[in-house]
Structure formats: C-alpha cells, structure tokens
Scaffold this motif. Sequence first.
Motif, PDB file in Angstrom:
ATOM      1  N   ALA A 109      -9.615  10.557   3.562  1.00 18.19           N
ATOM      2  CA  ALA A 109      -9.042   9.749   4.639  1.00 18.19           C
ATOM      3  C   ALA A 109      -8.140  10.588   5.533  1.00 18.19           C
ATOM      4  CB  ALA A 109      -8.264   8.574   4.055  1.00 18.19           C
ATOM      5  N   LEU A 110      -7.320  11.436   4.929  1.00 13.63           N
ATOM      6  CA  LEU A 110      -6.431  12.295   5.708  1.00 13.63           C
ATOM      7  C   LEU A 110      -7.225  13.265   6.577  1.00 13.63           C
ATOM      8  CD1 LEU A 110      -3.685  13.128   3.054  1.00 13.63           C
ATOM      9  CD2 LEU A 110      -3.316  11.975   5.232  1.00 13.63           C
ATOM     10  N   GLY A 111      -8.244  13.900   5.980  1.00 16.41           N
ATOM     11  CA  GLY A 111      -9.032  14.866   6.731  1.00 16.41           C
ATOM     12  C   GLY A 111      -9.913  14.229   7.779  1.00 16.41           C
ATOM     13  N   GLY A 112     -10.457  13.056   7.470  1.00 19.02           N
ATOM     14  CA  GLY A 112     -11.368  12.402   8.401  1.00 19.02           C
ATOM     15  C   GLY A 112     -10.688  11.668   9.527  1.00 19.02           C
ATOM     16  N   LEU A 113      -9.479  11.173   9.269  1.00 17.30           N
ATOM     17  CA  LEU A 113      -8.802  10.343  10.260  1.00 17.30           C
ATOM     18  C   LEU A 113      -7.560  10.994  10.854  1.00 17.30           C
ATOM     19  CD1 LEU A 113      -9.024   6.988   8.272  1.00 17.30           C
ATOM     20  CD2 LEU A 113     -10.408   7.643  10.252  1.00 17.30           C
ATOM     21  N   GLY A 114      -7.068  12.058  10.223  1.00 10.41           N
ATOM     22  CA  GLY A 114      -5.891  12.739  10.748  1.00 10.41           C
ATOM     23  C   GLY A 114      -4.584  12.072  10.395  1.00 10.41           C
ATOM     24  N   GLY A 115      -4.600  11.006   9.624  1.00 10.66           N
ATOM     25  CA  GLY A 115      -3.364  10.328   9.242  1.00 10.66           C
ATOM     26  C   GLY A 115      -3.671   8.987   8.627  1.00 10.66           C
ATOM     27  N   GLY A 116      -2.694   8.459   7.912  1.00 15.59           N
ATOM     28  CA  GLY A 116      -2.861   7.146   7.301  1.00 15.59           C
ATOM     29  C   GLY A 116      -3.374   7.180   5.879  1.00 15.59           C
ATOM     30  N   GLY A 117      -4.000   8.281   5.480  1.00 13.22           N
ATOM     31  CA  GLY A 117      -4.579   8.344   4.145  1.00 13.22           C
ATOM     32  C   GLY A 117      -3.558   8.278   3.030  1.00 13.22           C
ATOM     33  N   SER A 118      -2.355   8.809   3.277  1.00 15.52           N
ATOM     34  CA  SER A 118      -1.339   8.811   2.228  1.00 15.52           C
ATOM     35  C   SER A 118      -0.883   7.410   1.858  1.00 15.52           C
ATOM     36  CB  SER A 118      -0.125   9.647   2.663  1.00 15.52           C
ATOM     37  OG  SER A 118       0.479   9.090   3.816  1.00 15.52           O
ATOM     38  N   VAL A 119      -1.156   6.432   2.724  1.00 16.27           N
ATOM     39  CA  VAL A 119      -0.785   5.046   2.411  1.00 16.27           C
ATOM     40  C   VAL A 119      -1.550   4.555   1.189  1.00 16.27           C
ATOM     41  CG1 VAL A 119      -0.681   2.696   3.342  1.00 16.27           C
ATOM     42  CG2 VAL A 119      -0.267   4.618   4.837  1.00 16.27           C
ATOM     43  N   LEU A 120      -2.703   5.146   0.917  1.00 13.29           N
ATOM     44  CA  LEU A 120      -3.492   4.741  -0.247  1.00 13.29           C
ATOM     45  C   LEU A 120      -2.934   5.286  -1.555  1.00 13.29           C
ATOM     46  CD1 LEU A 120      -7.173   5.196   0.981  1.00 13.29           C
ATOM     47  CD2 LEU A 120      -5.996   3.048   0.519  1.00 13.29           C
ATOM     48  N   ALA A 121      -2.094   6.317  -1.479  1.00 16.00           N
ATOM     49  CA  ALA A 121      -1.618   6.971  -2.694  1.00 16.00           C
ATOM     50  C   ALA A 121      -0.794   6.029  -3.565  1.00 16.00           C
ATOM     51  CB  ALA A 121      -0.810   8.214  -2.341  1.00 16.00           C
ATOM     52  N   VAL A 122       0.123   5.289  -2.962  1.00 23.87           N
ATOM     53  CA  VAL A 122       1.007   4.410  -3.741  1.00 23.87           C
ATOM     54  C   VAL A 122       0.231   3.318  -4.483  1.00 23.87           C
ATOM     55  CG1 VAL A 122       2.892   2.734  -3.617  1.00 23.87           C
ATOM     56  CG2 VAL A 122       3.080   4.901  -2.405  1.00 23.87           C
ATOM     57  N   PRO A 123      -0.631   2.532  -3.796  1.00 22.98           N
ATOM     58  CA  PRO A 123      -1.385   1.520  -4.550  1.00 22.98           C
ATOM     59  C   PRO A 123      -2.302   2.130  -5.610  1.00 22.98           C
ATOM     60  CG  PRO A 123      -2.147   1.632  -2.272  1.00 22.98           C
ATOM     61  CD  PRO A 123      -0.871   2.395  -2.351  1.00 22.98           C
ATOM     62  N   ALA A 124      -2.859   3.316  -5.352  1.00 24.43           N
ATOM     63  CA  ALA A 124      -3.700   3.969  -6.362  1.00 24.43           C
ATOM     64  C   ALA A 124      -2.879   4.335  -7.595  1.00 24.43           C
ATOM     65  CB  ALA A 124      -4.347   5.217  -5.776  1.00 24.43           C
ATOM     66  N   LEU A 125      -1.684   4.837  -7.377  1.00 26.65           N
ATOM     67  CA  LEU A 125      -0.807   5.209  -8.490  1.00 26.65           C
ATOM     68  C   LEU A 125      -0.367   3.984  -9.288  1.00 26.65           C
ATOM     69  CD1 LEU A 125       1.312   7.870  -6.593  1.00 26.65           C
ATOM     70  CD2 LEU A 125      -0.131   8.337  -8.578  1.00 26.65           C
ATOM     71  N   ILE A 126      -0.157   2.876  -8.588  1.00 25.52           N
ATOM     72  CA  ILE A 126       0.313   1.660  -9.274  1.00 25.52           C
ATOM     73  C   ILE A 126      -0.822   0.983 -10.038  1.00 25.52           C
ATOM     74  CG2 ILE A 126       1.218  -0.678  -8.944  1.00 25.52           C
ATOM     75  CD1 ILE A 126       2.810   0.391  -6.568  1.00 25.52           C
TER      76      ILE A 126
END
Length: 264
Positions: A17-34
């Motif tokens: 997501a980060l590489g393909g969109l240039g931003g916003g992908g890190s928002v997925l990290a928190v729900p994935a970790l939880i």
Amino acid sequence: MTALVLALLAGAVVGLALGGLGGGGSVLAVPALIYLLGFSPAAATTASLVIVAVTSVTALVAHAREGNVRWRTGGLFAAAGLVPAALGGALAGRLPEAVLTGAFAVIAAVVAVRMLRPAKADDGAAEAGAEAGAEEVRPGRPGAAAGAGAGLGAVTGVLGVGGGFLVVPTLTGTLGLRMRAAVGTSLLVISVNALAALATRSGTAEGLDWGLIAPFAGAAVLGAWDGKRLAGKVPAETLRKVFAWGLAAVAAVMLVDAVWWGAW
C-alpha cells in the motif's frame, strides 16, 4: 497459521500500500497488530511507530538519492510537530483502550474518505510540474504549515500513524511543492515525528514482541518496492479505491469494537 506468518503477510500488505499509493498504508499497521497479532491498542500504536520509522527512513534514503527531498522545508515542517509528537506519545499510554481504538477508527475513516474523493485538478498540475523539475506551484503560508505540522505530530504521537495522507496535501497545497518533492519531503517529516514519539514511549517498548515487529517491518520495507512496480501496472485510481474501501471496513470494525468495549 502462525503469528510469524501473519506478521510477514500483514507487513507485506502495508508495504504494498505504501509503495503503490505513496501514503496511507501505515494506517493498516495498527489494526493488523491488534486483530491479527493480539497486541493491545497501546502496544500496537507503539509498535506501529517502530514500523513507520523503519519504512519511512528507508524510503527517505531512496528519495534523497533521487533529489526529491526539500530538506529545509521538511525540517521546518517537522520542527513544528516535534513537541506535539512527543506529548502525544506520552499521552497515548494513559488513554483508555476504547478511546484509542475509537480515535484510530475515526482517522482511518477520514483517510478512506479522502482517498475515495476524485483527484483535484491541482494535483494533476502538480504532478505534471514535477515531471518538468519545478519545485513550487505557489507561495507557501508558513503559519498554516506550522499549524499543520503540529497537528500531524500530535496524530503521529498518539495513534502511531505516519500521516502521509495529511502531510502530502499540505506540502502541495499550502507550501506549493510539486507532488514528487512533496512525497519525498513528507518522509522526512514522518521519520522525525515517529522518532520523537518513540522517544517518549521508551517505557512501553519493553513489553513488545520484537520477534513479530521485526519481520513485520522487514516485510513492509520489501513490500514497498513491489508496490512501486505494482503502481506501474495497475491504474492508480483502482488501487486507491480498493485500498479505501478496505480501510473503510476496518474503520467500521474498530468503531464497533470501541463502542462495545467502551460500554463495558
């Protein structure tokens, strides 16, 4: 499926997501970790800051080599967010889990809505200008940029997100940077904010499962390179919509979760 495999898969998706969109992908990290790896909301936001810092610094080096980082502009923007990021990092450990989850759900929903909105004409002009090598579109507004930098720092500190979805529009719309320079410069801002927030969370880092965080971050870094290649094969609008709807679903789940636990 083991936790290690889940960490690798989740990190790869975040990186794509980060590489393909240039931003916003890190928002997925928190729900994935939880929800996939069983982290508490407080631990997940701290772990996310580690992942954001690693991926942002790695990407920053690549953009710096290509001359896409405006160091003075990014440094001033980041400086405005240093104190809010540090204070946000210290505050996060004291917030109830339901509040953290609910706040993150709101941010995720905002990102999804922004990504579903049609691109503005200014964005296209900025991208075209980037190809021409120009740096600025219009005179910047230092006061507005300082306010945006402080707000971004607070969001990064409390919720553990990079905030590229906030900083890139500010750098293009308020400071007048071309799109390519804005993306590269945003990585400098995000890296500084993430490290500042982590500095105030040293007490919460002791109980983290580094055996899961390290492969998650490594997969995210590698996934970002694949994401760049994916962006060249799939239309950007398609990628944005798929990611946005998926993020909206995650936001809905987290909001229900926050309301449920808040009620108890």
